[in-house]
Design a protein around this motif. Sequence first.
Motif, short mmCIF file in Angstrom:
data_model
loop_
_atom_site.label_atom_id
_atom_site.label_comp_id
_atom_site.label_asym_id
_atom_site.label_seq_id
_atom_site.Cartn_x
_atom_site.Cartn_y
_atom_site.Cartn_z
N ASN A 1 -2.08 50.42 2.19
CA ASN A 1 -1.35 51.75 3.70
C ASN A 1 -0.33 51.24 3.93
N LYS A 2 0.66 50.25 2.94
CA LYS A 2 1.46 49.73 3.11
C LYS A 2 2.38 50.13 1.25
N ARG A 3 3.88 50.34 1.55
CA ARG A 3 4.71 49.82 0.46
C ARG A 3 5.38 48.69 0.64
N THR A 4 5.53 48.63 -0.61
CA THR A 4 5.91 47.14 -0.99
C THR A 4 7.19 46.94 -1.52
N LEU A 5 7.84 45.07 -2.05
CA LEU A 5 8.63 45.24 -2.88
C LEU A 5 8.15 44.32 -3.42
N VAL B 1 6.80 43.17 2.60
CA VAL B 1 6.69 45.22 3.34
C VAL B 1 7.70 45.37 3.71
N VAL B 2 7.93 47.25 3.07
CA VAL B 2 9.13 47.97 3.70
C VAL B 2 8.57 48.27 3.99
N GLY B 3 7.82 49.43 4.55
CA GLY B 3 6.72 49.96 5.62
C GLY B 3 5.54 50.91 5.25
N THR B 4 4.79 51.35 6.02
CA THR B 4 3.89 51.79 5.88
C THR B 4 3.19 53.02 6.26
N ARG C 1 19.90 54.00 -3.09
CA ARG C 1 21.27 54.91 -4.12
C ARG C 1 21.69 53.25 -5.08
N PRO C 2 22.16 53.32 -6.11
CA PRO C 2 22.59 51.79 -6.51
C PRO C 2 24.13 51.29 -6.42
N GLY C 3 23.87 50.53 -6.47
CA GLY C 3 25.72 50.22 -6.05
C GLY C 3 25.83 50.81 -4.86
N VAL C 4 24.81 50.85 -3.93
CA VAL C 4 25.76 50.79 -2.72
C VAL C 4 24.94 49.96 -2.04
N PHE C 5 25.42 49.38 -0.32
CA PHE C 5 25.11 48.90 0.27
C PHE C 5 24.24 49.69 1.68
N GLN C 6 23.13 49.49 2.11
CA GLN C 6 22.61 50.64 2.34
C GLN C 6 21.38 49.84 2.87
N GLU C 7 21.07 49.98 4.53
CA GLU C 7 20.55 49.65 5.62
C GLU C 7 19.39 50.30 6.03
N PHE C 8 17.90 49.74 5.97
CA PHE C 8 16.64 51.00 6.47
C PHE C 8 15.55 49.83 6.98
N GLY C 9 14.85 50.88 7.61
CA GLY C 9 14.14 50.22 8.63
C GLY C 9 14.49 50.03 10.15
N SER C 10 14.08 50.17 11.49
CA SER C 10 14.04 50.04 12.55
C SER C 10 14.01 48.53 13.41
N SER C 11 12.54 48.32 12.78
CA SER C 11 12.11 47.05 14.21
C SER C 11 12.46 45.79 13.14
N PHE D 1 6.74 65.64 8.45
CA PHE D 1 7.60 65.29 6.70
C PHE D 1 8.34 64.03 7.49
N ALA D 2 9.04 64.28 9.07
CA ALA D 2 9.74 63.45 9.88
C ALA D 2 9.06 61.97 9.17
N GLU D 3 7.85 61.97 9.45
CA GLU D 3 6.89 60.85 9.62
C GLU D 3 6.95 60.43 7.97
N VAL D 4 7.04 61.38 6.70
CA VAL D 4 7.19 60.56 5.26
C VAL D 4 8.34 60.17 5.14
N LEU D 5 9.39 60.65 6.03
CA LEU D 5 10.54 60.59 5.18
C LEU D 5 10.69 58.62 5.63
N LYS D 6 10.47 58.73 6.70
CA LYS D 6 11.00 57.25 7.52
C LYS D 6 9.90 56.52 6.96
N GLN D 7 9.19 57.01 5.93
CA GLN D 7 8.25 56.25 5.45
C GLN D 7 9.10 55.70 4.15
N ARG D 8 9.70 56.84 3.19
CA ARG D 8 9.40 56.99 2.08
C ARG D 8 11.10 56.61 2.15
N GLN D 9 11.74 56.40 2.82
CA GLN D 9 13.30 56.00 2.86
C GLN D 9 13.81 54.95 2.15
N ASP D 10 13.27 53.35 2.39
CA ASP D 10 13.10 53.09 1.41
C ASP D 10 13.21 52.71 0.05
#
Length: 370
Positions: free
Chosen positions: A201-205, A233-236, A145-155, A131-140
Amino acid sequence: MVYQRKFIKEVSQTAVGVFVLLLATLVVVQAVKLLGGAAGGKVAADAVATLVAFWTVALMPIVLILTAYISALTVFSRYWRDSEMTVWLSSGLSLYGWIKPLMAFAVPFALLTALVSMLVMPWADARSHEFAEVLKQRQDTSMVRPGVFQEFGSSTPRVYFVEKFDAGSGDAANLFIREQNAQGRDTLITAERGRFAEAGNKRTLELFNGRRYSGTPGMADYDEVSFERLHLVVGTAPKLVQRDIHRRTVPTAKLWGNTNPELRGELMWRITMPVSVLILALLALPLSYMDNRSGRSYSLLIAIGMFLLYQNGLTLVRDGISSGKIPLWPGLIVPHLLMLMLAVLLLRVRSQPSRPFWQALRLALGGKPA
């Protein structure tokens, strides 16, 4: 006998209350902590309940151990306080007569603790890591949250700003994205609208009608490109956790005979938890002794200190086994044997409540009366 049935009924009722109180307290504390993380954007709001459930399962053996110990301690303390134990001993009966009903109460707790620690916990920990891995991939997507600057991704972390966002469809409006590579080169992207989606197998924007600026801060080498459509590509896709990698997720059957010191330490810990239920329940009988003239706080402090000493000692032994400094079986047997000997010694001492403690201790160790 009547006293056995009465004791089991009373201690069982006490155990229900203690278990509910401990579990509710721990769940509320963890839920508040996770909700604080969700409010700060560190944890997805829809994941709080699942994370609390996994955390509760992980702590269930400790809750069961504390429930058995506190319940037995509470009931026996009342017996001493109300002079029922005094009457019992004055009738020529021994404290050893309480061991049978005490074990009738503690053994089911030990079996339940064994079931949870050896079967349920490894499964729950494996699901928790997945579930933690799923959250890491879904966090993007799940944590946008609208109207908020947020940082995602590790590499390659990106800073996102979205003016409007529909979590159901993944559609967003008026996006701003900033990304910086290892060489310090910035990439700024603005777009009128975008859509978070999954492709293979990728999450895209997918961005529409925007501009892309790329360059090094402080240098005049910025490039500007207009685009109608841009894919990022925002995640796998999440991968299942291999249960043999994390020691807490390894099935108990695979721990037996394993020569890995870390896995041996995990095996010792899983066996230790149900055994400690029985040892602590037996310790509760003499530790519950209460002298109404000297107050109740002393016996309570001693009981708390004994529990902390026992649990911290087992933790140190587990760490020694995990590091290869202590063999498995001596590390598993010796701490419990020492506490069992201490429980028997205290039982012999408390079977002589009319004598001063040090005199009763000397007699319990085989000395002669003064």
